[in-house]
Design an enzyme around this catalytic site. Sequence first.
Site, mmCIF file in Angstrom:
data_model
loop_
_atom_site.group_PDB
_atom_site.id
_atom_site.type_symbol
_atom_site.label_atom_id
_atom_site.label_comp_id
_atom_site.label_asym_id
_atom_site.label_seq_id
_atom_site.Cartn_x
_atom_site.Cartn_y
_atom_site.Cartn_z
ATOM 1 N N ARG A 1 0.824 -1.218 0.000
ATOM 2 C CA ARG A 1 0.000 0.000 0.000
ATOM 3 C C ARG A 1 0.856 1.265 0.000
ATOM 4 N NH1 ARG A 1 -3.314 -1.334 5.210
ATOM 5 N NH2 ARG A 1 -1.151 -1.767 5.718
ATOM 6 N N LYS B 1 3.579 -19.189 5.752
ATOM 7 C CA LYS B 1 2.968 -19.616 7.001
ATOM 8 C C LYS B 1 2.555 -18.368 7.787
ATOM 9 C CE LYS B 1 6.036 -19.962 10.876
ATOM 10 N NZ LYS B 1 6.831 -20.668 11.811
ATOM 11 N N HIS C 1 9.879 -23.188 4.925
ATOM 12 C CA HIS C 1 11.280 -22.978 4.525
ATOM 13 C C HIS C 1 12.210 -24.058 5.059
ATOM 14 C CE1 HIS C 1 11.310 -20.846 8.397
ATOM 15 N NE2 HIS C 1 12.588 -21.131 8.429
ATOM 16 N N ASP D 1 3.225 -22.967 15.993
ATOM 17 C CA ASP D 1 4.249 -22.197 15.282
ATOM 18 C C ASP D 1 5.353 -23.092 14.709
ATOM 19 O OD1 ASP D 1 5.200 -19.572 14.538
ATOM 20 O OD2 ASP D 1 6.836 -19.859 15.966
ATOM 21 N N HIS E 1 6.924 -27.144 10.581
ATOM 22 C CA HIS E 1 8.336 -27.499 10.339
ATOM 23 C C HIS E 1 8.718 -28.878 10.901
ATOM 24 C CE1 HIS E 1 8.496 -23.375 9.255
ATOM 25 N NE2 HIS E 1 8.564 -22.903 10.474
ATOM 26 N N LYS F 1 11.904 -21.546 22.956
ATOM 27 C CA LYS F 1 12.586 -20.259 22.887
ATOM 28 C C LYS F 1 13.372 -20.036 24.169
ATOM 29 C CE LYS F 1 9.415 -18.255 19.654
ATOM 30 N NZ LYS F 1 10.371 -18.293 18.540
HETATM 31 P P1 NAP Z 1 5.172 -7.205 7.709
HETATM 32 O O1 NAP Z 1 6.562 -6.827 8.040
HETATM 33 O O2 NAP Z 1 4.059 -6.736 8.588
HETATM 34 O O3 NAP Z 1 4.882 -6.683 6.212
HETATM 35 C C1 NAP Z 1 3.633 -6.776 5.631
HETATM 36 C C2 NAP Z 1 3.716 -6.290 4.208
HETATM 37 O O4 NAP Z 1 2.411 -6.347 3.640
HETATM 38 C C3 NAP Z 1 4.170 -4.841 4.057
HETATM 39 O O5 NAP Z 1 4.867 -4.702 2.841
HETATM 40 C C4 NAP Z 1 2.849 -4.092 3.963
HETATM 41 O O6 NAP Z 1 3.052 -2.851 3.348
HETATM 42 C C5 NAP Z 1 2.036 -5.072 3.139
HETATM 43 N N1 NAP Z 1 0.579 -4.926 3.311
HETATM 44 C C6 NAP Z 1 -0.118 -4.870 4.466
HETATM 45 N N2 NAP Z 1 -1.431 -4.733 4.213
HETATM 46 C C7 NAP Z 1 -1.562 -4.716 2.860
HETATM 47 C C8 NAP Z 1 -2.672 -4.593 1.992
HETATM 48 N N3 NAP Z 1 -3.920 -4.442 2.442
HETATM 49 N N4 NAP Z 1 -2.443 -4.601 0.666
HETATM 50 C C9 NAP Z 1 -1.192 -4.732 0.165
HETATM 51 N N5 NAP Z 1 -0.092 -4.857 0.952
HETATM 52 C C10 NAP Z 1 -0.285 -4.843 2.283
HETATM 53 O O7 NAP Z 1 4.986 -8.779 7.602
HETATM 54 P P2 NAP Z 1 6.121 -9.868 7.272
HETATM 55 O O8 NAP Z 1 6.825 -10.188 8.529
HETATM 56 O O9 NAP Z 1 6.901 -9.447 6.100
HETATM 57 O O10 NAP Z 1 5.234 -11.143 6.929
HETATM 58 C C11 NAP Z 1 4.576 -11.317 5.707
HETATM 59 C C12 NAP Z 1 3.945 -12.705 5.695
HETATM 60 O O11 NAP Z 1 4.971 -13.681 5.816
HETATM 61 C C13 NAP Z 1 2.984 -12.979 6.850
HETATM 62 O O12 NAP Z 1 1.974 -13.864 6.419
HETATM 63 C C14 NAP Z 1 3.868 -13.692 7.864
HETATM 64 O O13 NAP Z 1 3.119 -14.525 8.726
HETATM 65 C C15 NAP Z 1 4.734 -14.506 6.945
HETATM 66 N N6 NAP Z 1 6.030 -14.893 7.515
HETATM 67 C C16 NAP Z 1 6.911 -13.926 7.904
HETATM 68 C C17 NAP Z 1 8.133 -14.321 8.416
HETATM 69 C C18 NAP Z 1 9.159 -13.309 8.825
HETATM 70 O O14 NAP Z 1 10.259 -13.711 9.182
HETATM 71 N N7 NAP Z 1 8.886 -12.034 8.783
HETATM 72 C C19 NAP Z 1 8.454 -15.692 8.541
HETATM 73 C C20 NAP Z 1 7.531 -16.642 8.128
HETATM 74 C C21 NAP Z 1 6.332 -16.216 7.612
HETATM 75 P P3 NAP Z 1 1.978 -1.643 3.456
HETATM 76 O O15 NAP Z 1 1.624 -1.517 4.890
HETATM 77 O O16 NAP Z 1 2.674 -0.477 2.836
HETATM 78 O O17 NAP Z 1 0.803 -2.084 2.626
#
Ligand code: NAP
Length: 484
Positions: A51, A148, A178, A235, A240, A331
């Site tokens: 966004r 996930k 992963h 989790d 995993h 953890k």
């Molecule tokens: P994050 O840091 O909160 O980032 C979310 C992303 O989604 C941002 O780019 C945000 O940008 C975008 N977003 C949010 N609402 C949106 C909407 N309505 N339309 C379009 N874009 C939108 O989350 P994350 O940690 O990267 O995680 C992303 C996914 O991967 C989640 O499902 C999480 O469970 C999974 N995951 C993450 C990790 C990790 O290590 N981070 C590991 C395993 C799985 P804007 O706010 O600008 O839209």
Amino acid sequence: MVSRVIPVDAFDLVIFGSTGDLARRKILPGLFRRFQSGQMPDSARVIGAARGDLTDESFRALAATAIAEFVPKARQDDAVIGQFLEKLSYVTIDASGEGGWPALKARMRDGVVRAFYFSVAPALFGDLAERLHLHGIADSASRIVVEKPFGRDLQSARALNSVLAKHFTEAQIYRIDHYLGKETVQNLMAVRFANILFEPLWKSEYIDHVQITVAETVGVQGRGAYYDKSGAMRDMVQNHMMQLLCLIAMEPPYHFDPNAVRDEKLKVIRALQPVGPQDIVRGQYLKAGGEGGYLDHSGNPASRTESYIALKVQVANWRWQGTPFYLRTGKRLRARASEIAITFKEPPHSIFDDAQGWRENVLVIRLQPDEGMNLMVMIKEPGPGGMRLMQVPLDMSFAEALGDEAEDVPDAYERLIMDVIRGNQTLFMRGDEVEAAWAWTDPIIAAWENRGDRPQGYDPGSSGPEDALMLMHKDGRRWREIKG
Ligand code: NAP
């Protein structure tokens, strides 16, 4: 040793959530590394979407910062980074709004693989699938990648599967775990099925037990509120650790083919026995040395969510009758270490006595920190001191085997993204696998919730709650030491 890098086909990869934590830490640096290795063709394009009101330039700047932070310094080459950044562009899109979609459509090219990475909260998966379809951006050959957590129980996983199935076939859906992208995890399949040595022994007749450990030193700070709705069982175990268990326990597939492998994993999940309270230990890390405990970090002083779990699991089939699988994850433990240890039985008749120092054969598959395998075998202690035995590792450490090239072994995300482009689903979970895993997990969680069980406290830096030791002691076995 020279590793072969085979370039993938030309592609347009759209990353929804391209400014988020996962994109910055894993996806963008991973794509850069594949570009640098020559695997990503020159004609590949990466389109970021979220966004936030970014331009192509500011998205490239974000990617450059991510590469600077998360790619090893020795691998950062300004010229190559510059070439990679040219492949990146950005479109402002709200998954649940209507703006931005025509602009995205205009960027997509015909005749290349179209892949869409849903790196956003699962609540947005349905909106994204719907709009990609409505705007004619995804076609029947397009692929979607989902992250996930895939649901928090069977009901929500089914709902997610059916939302995606409205517009995509199972062959188009890539559910990431992963752990399956890790080099050693795949090596486990090579060791089992490309050698004659292990498979004849791979059964309860010769294997005493299996331990799977995923230990972390960090707590849940920063993501306490999210984690508190999840806990270690949801989790880590449901996804995993279950996948690791499947790769050890499955029958040989008829071919290294996505559905053949996933059929065999599914049979293992379906053969898992229910786990009673006597075979589960749940824990929460305590406060220590001025640092908050789980209850402080989760923000919920009455939380019953576990930051540690140990379970004894039985696979009810001919191969594994009587061979338990002990799983533990937590953890704030002593060290960051993930490993699978397969402990073999004693020889049927020993010609040596205990004083001569006999110990079991153990095959240790280490996932982190240093990926590799070790087979612990008995040999004679060198020297003239008579026949004394000693245990030595037959070391299959990747770092040593690959030398300088070990650094080039792709990280799990890199490999999995390239598999998406290649259209290879072997290392991705199929919808029925995920549902079967929840079908096993749900009653276990429901039972402790209904009983109102509280997790046992454990000291940070320890190897977990005291009762977890008993889980193995009562079977006459011991956990392996958690070593980083
Ligand atoms: P994050 O840091 O909160 O980032 C979310 C992303 O989604 C941002 O780019 C945000 O940008 C975008 N977003 C949010 N609402 C949106 C909407 N309505 N339309 C379009 N874009 C939108 O989350 P994350 O940690 O990267 O995680 C992303 C996914 O991967 C989640 O499902 C999480 O469970 C999974 N995951 C993450 C990790 C990790 O290590 N981070 C590991 C395993 C799985 P804007 O706010 O600008 O839209």
